[in-house]
Design a protein around this motif. Structure first.
Motif, PDB file in Angstrom:
ATOM      1  N   GLU A 169       0.628  -1.167  -0.057  1.00  0.00           N
ATOM      2  CA  GLU A 169      -0.012   0.069   0.059  1.00  0.00           C
ATOM      3  C   GLU A 169       0.740   1.181  -0.206  1.00  0.00           C
ATOM      4  OE1 GLU A 169      -3.274   0.407   2.564  1.00  0.00           O
ATOM      5  OE2 GLU A 169      -3.627  -1.427   2.788  1.00  0.00           O
ATOM      6  N   GLU A 201      -3.548  11.286  -0.443  1.00  0.00           N
ATOM      7  CA  GLU A 201      -4.038  10.029  -1.357  1.00  0.00           C
ATOM      8  C   GLU A 201      -3.367   8.820  -0.717  1.00  0.00           C
ATOM      9  OE1 GLU A 201      -3.211  10.629  -5.483  1.00  0.00           O
ATOM     10  OE2 GLU A 201      -4.671   8.653  -6.128  1.00  0.00           O
ATOM     11  N   GLY A 233      -4.036   3.977  -0.852  1.00  0.00           N
ATOM     12  CA  GLY A 233      -4.386   2.741  -1.268  1.00  0.00           C
ATOM     13  C   GLY A 233      -3.368   1.574  -1.727  1.00  0.00           C
ATOM     14  N   GLU A 272      -2.706   0.527  -7.703  1.00  0.00           N
ATOM     15  CA  GLU A 272      -3.890   1.285  -7.968  1.00  0.00           C
ATOM     16  C   GLU A 272      -3.489   2.740  -7.736  1.00  0.00           C
ATOM     17  OE1 GLU A 272      -7.473   1.912  -9.202  1.00  0.00           O
ATOM     18  OE2 GLU A 272      -6.509  -0.158  -9.057  1.00  0.00           O
ATOM     19  N   VAL A 273      -2.756   3.187  -6.910  1.00  0.00           N
ATOM     20  CA  VAL A 273      -2.355   4.793  -6.575  1.00  0.00           C
ATOM     21  C   VAL A 273      -1.580   5.095  -7.771  1.00  0.00           C
ATOM     22  CG1 VAL A 273      -1.519   6.272  -5.091  1.00  0.00           C
ATOM     23  CG2 VAL A 273      -2.900   4.542  -3.970  1.00  0.00           C
ATOM     24  N   ASN A 330      -9.592   0.623  -1.523  1.00  0.00           N
ATOM     25  CA  ASN A 330      -8.634   0.341  -2.299  1.00  0.00           C
ATOM     26  C   ASN A 330      -7.847   1.708  -2.961  1.00  0.00           C
ATOM     27  OD1 ASN A 330      -8.642  -2.178  -2.157  1.00  0.00           O
ATOM     28  ND2 ASN A 330      -9.779  -2.842  -4.230  1.00  0.00           N
ATOM     29  N   HIS A 331      -8.634   2.700  -2.743  1.00  0.00           N
ATOM     30  CA  HIS A 331      -8.019   3.849  -3.190  1.00  0.00           C
ATOM     31  C   HIS A 331      -8.918   5.080  -2.739  1.00  0.00           C
ATOM     32  CE1 HIS A 331      -6.366   6.112  -7.060  1.00  0.00           C
ATOM     33  NE2 HIS A 331      -6.016   6.650  -6.239  1.00  0.00           N
ATOM     34  N   GLN A 332      -8.131   5.986  -1.922  1.00  0.00           N
ATOM     35  CA  GLN A 332      -8.817   7.123  -1.517  1.00  0.00           C
ATOM     36  C   GLN A 332      -8.161   8.411  -1.774  1.00  0.00           C
ATOM     37  OE1 GLN A 332      -8.814   5.901   2.623  1.00  0.00           O
ATOM     38  NE2 GLN A 332     -11.188   6.080   2.545  1.00  0.00           N
TER      39      GLN A 332
END
Lengths: 365, 324
Positions: free
Chosen positions: A230, A241, A243, A247-248, A346-348
């Motif tokens: 992560e 940000e 995640g 993904e990030v 998963n992605h913020q």
């Protein structure tokens, strides 16, 4: 350390959890908010990368997690340890479970001690081994971190080792007390590009074998992508940000994360530049400054302005996006309202225009 | 124009064997050219930079060959003559250079010291020149009146670069100028440097271990290994196809962070001990394409259209038909 011993150690793993951690430094009339309600957790055996520029609060987190400093508010927990309220006298006991790897392998080793002495000391101090068994164990650790053949390395002093070997020794020293958490603060940024992979994948292998968690602090998103599960991106003490690493980094939404990605030296990107202008270097410089790559450089230019101006007294606005001064997409909303983390686990991302700037997605060359 | 011919540098030591860190280097730096010099730690790239700038003490080191700057051999000059050339013809920015500012003097004072030592200027001229230079490196004019501790690392490094340009040198040698800085600041400084060079048209020898960074700024790239230059090409052709296996391996260390799969590559092994004589190709023990000739014959240079490579693959033994 034998493989079996390392695996047996797996049961002693712990989860690190930071909740709403805030750290404020007061110096005369000047108040600096180093961390602003930072929350994240690291599960056993996982690597979390904390990413940001100098001054983003990465190292403050490391200092709080290791008990060197206490948060102004918020809680930090590692397994059963309540770190934020830990009495000073219990710190030594706690440190057995949290070990650090520092940036500079040249200054984090005692130049008088041999490899063997460096590895035996934590075994004797933290795990109360006898001299003979500590020696045996130190040999095994040397094998684990690939300082082999043992006879050749055991009696060497740090100055006789290369940068990569030194950093492997520091890692060996860190795993000797069988920690539950390793805090690695820029462990490869001072090493040659050609040996970084070796050191990073050693950390990766060790956490898989031992189940220890790793807090990997870096400004390099590429290495974060390679080993971390992560990613947490910090800007001025705010999580902007976070995640799953892949993904990030592949679908970065926050303008700041995308600046960090753009700043990674990437020959494939410069290929585009050089074929366009590298051979005729002295053509109109005015054009030159704007036209570097197919990437969206507007935002990078925004970033550069902020870096180069004289730092003024840091006035931390209590409302508004922390990034607004450097952000090319900033609007009135960014000034008036503070964005919070939105999205799936998963992605913020904390940005009012996360979807807006998605339209100009950095294209992969 | 600077021409380095058959340069050898040996560090003599009272305790151990002498270390020959630069071995027969030939290098030409034309006017108005941004050259990047890359290699791992311990391959002699900083030593080469020091030798060109005459920063090595002749009593403890042996420097042979010639370093000719506009017809003058720097290695033959005495201290007085050398001092007259420094800053005006050639200046140096070191890795820790940003920390070499005197903490008790304002930035302006330190620029003036250098200017007074090398020329006759009025205070007004100097102030104007300093303000102009700070602007060139994108620093505010107020920086003049500040002390080093009031500046961030990136700002200090910009000021150090400005200081090196104060007397309009023809060649600036920068040794790892951004290594201690974080990626965003590094990117900004390197970008600034590139624009500055394109505009003011001085020559740059940019020494770095980071090939990715060098490829973003330099017009030509010189790759050094074990004290020798193993490949020298323009950036564009190097990017199309790196010839030397070492250059290829260095290039493979860089991957696109946004690619579908990311696996970092390294180069196994370590550079050779430079206190020992080298047999055959110095890179052979780490090379993926090694063959018999590499182990016992020193490869010669194979010249191509825009540079050369020192590798057996491109000699008749190698059997490769590619033009470097």
């Amino acid at each position: 350390m034998s493989l079996e011993a390392l695996q047996a150690h797996g049961s002693k793993t712990a989860r690190l959890e930071l909740r709403e951690v805030t750290k404020v430094y007061q110096k005369r009339r000047r108040t600096t908010v180093a961390l602003n309600r930072v929350s994240f957790s690291v599960d056993p055996g996982k690597i979390i990368a904390l990413v940001g520029e100098s001054g983003s609060g990465k190292t403050t987190i490391a200092r709080i997690v290791t008990g060197i400093e206490r948060p102004t508010s918020g809680t930090v927990q590692l397994g059963d340890w309540q770190v934020d309220t830990l009495p000073t006298r219990r710190l030594r006991e706690y440190r057995r479970f949290v070990q650090m790897v520092f940036q500079d392998p040249f200054s984090s080793l005692n130049p008088h001690n041999t490899v063997l002495q460096t590895l035996m000391r934590p075994l004797i101090n933290h795990r109360h081994y006898s001299f003979v068994s500590a020696r045996e164990q130190a040999f095994e650790i040397m094998n684990t971190v690939r300082l082999a053949p043992i006879e050749q390395f055991a009696n060497k002093k740090p100055h006789q080792l290369s940068g990569g070997q030194r950093q492997r020794l520091v890692i060996g020293r860190a795993i000797a007390p069988e920690p539950q958490l390793m805090v690695a603060d820029e462990p490869v940024s001072m090493l040659d590009v050609s040996i970084r992979a070796d050191v990073l994948y050693l950390i990766d292998e060790l956490r898989r074998r031992t189940g220890m968690s790793v807090l990997y602090i870096t400004h390099d998103l590429l290495s974060a992508r390679a080993v971390a599960d992560e990613v947490v991106v910090l800007y001025r003490g705010h999580v902007v940000e976070r995640g799953v690493a892949q993904e990030v980094i592949r679908h970065a939404e926050h303008p700041y994360t995308r600046i960090l990605i753009n700043a990674i030296p990437n020959p494939r990107r410069s290929q585009y530049q050089t074929t366009n202008q590298g051979l005729e270097p002295v053509q109109a410089m005015e054009e030159d400054s704007g036209l570097h790559s197919p990437h969206d450089f507007a935002e990078l230019d925004g970033a550069l302005k902020a870096v180069t101006t004289v730092p003024t007294l840091q006035t931390h606005a209590t409302v508004g996006c922390p990034f607004m001064q450097r952000c090319p997409y900033a609007t009135l909303q960014c000034v008036e309202q503070t964005p919070s983390l939105q999205g799936s686990m998963n992605h913020q991302v904390a940005c009012w225009h996360a979807c807006g700037c998605k339209g100009s997605e950095p294209n992969n060359v | 124009m600077l021409e380095v011919k058959d340069l050898w540098v040996t560090y003599k030591s009272r305790h151990g064997r002498p270390v020959t860190a630069v071995r027969g280097v030939q290098l030409t730096i034309p006017d108005n050219m941004f050259i990047g010099l890359v290699g791992e730690s311990g391959c002699g790239k900083s030593t080469l930079g020091f030798a060109i700038a005459r920063l090595l003490d002749g009593r403890r080191n042996e420097v042979t060959g010639s370093v000719v700057l506009n017809g003058v051999d720097l290695l033959k000059l005495d201290v007085r003559e050398l001092r007259a050339l420094r800053w005006k013809k050639l200046s140096v920015v070191l890795q820790g250079g940003m920390n070499a500012f005197n903490p008790v003097h304002k930035i302006q004072q330190q620029f003036m010291d250098a200017m007074r030592a090398h020329g006759n200027f009025t205070v007004a001229e100097m102030t104007e020149r300093i303000a102009d230079l700070l602007k060139q490196v994108q620093l505010d004019r107020e920086v003049m009146e500040m002390y080093p501790h009031e500046l961030s690392g990136g700002m200090k490094q910009r000021a150090a670069i400005a200081l090196s340009l104060v007397l309009d040198p023809e060649l600036v040698i920068l040794d790892e100028p951004t290594t201690a800085l974080d990626v965003v600041v590094q990117h900004a400084i390197v970008d600034m440097l590139k624009n500055l060079q394109r505009r003011l048209r001085f020559s740059v020898l940019f020494i770095s271990h980071d090939l990715g960074l060098v490829l973003e700024v330099a017009q030509r790239v010189v790759v050094m290994y074990a004290g020798e230059i193993v490949e020298e090409r323009t950036t564009a052709t190097l990017l199309q196809k790196a010839m030397h296996p070492y250059t290829q391996a260095l290039l493979d260390c860089y991957v696109d962070p946004q690619a579908e799969e990311v696996h970092l590559a390294g180069i196994p092994g370590t550079p050779p001990d430079l206190s020992l004589p080298l047999h055959g190709c110095a890179f052979a023990p780490r090379c993926a394409k090694v063959f018999a000739a590499c182990l016992n014959q020193t490869p010669g240079l194979t010249f191509g259209v825009d540079g050369f490579v020192q590798c057996h693959l491109y000699t008749p033994q190698g059997g490769t038909t590619d033009e470097p």
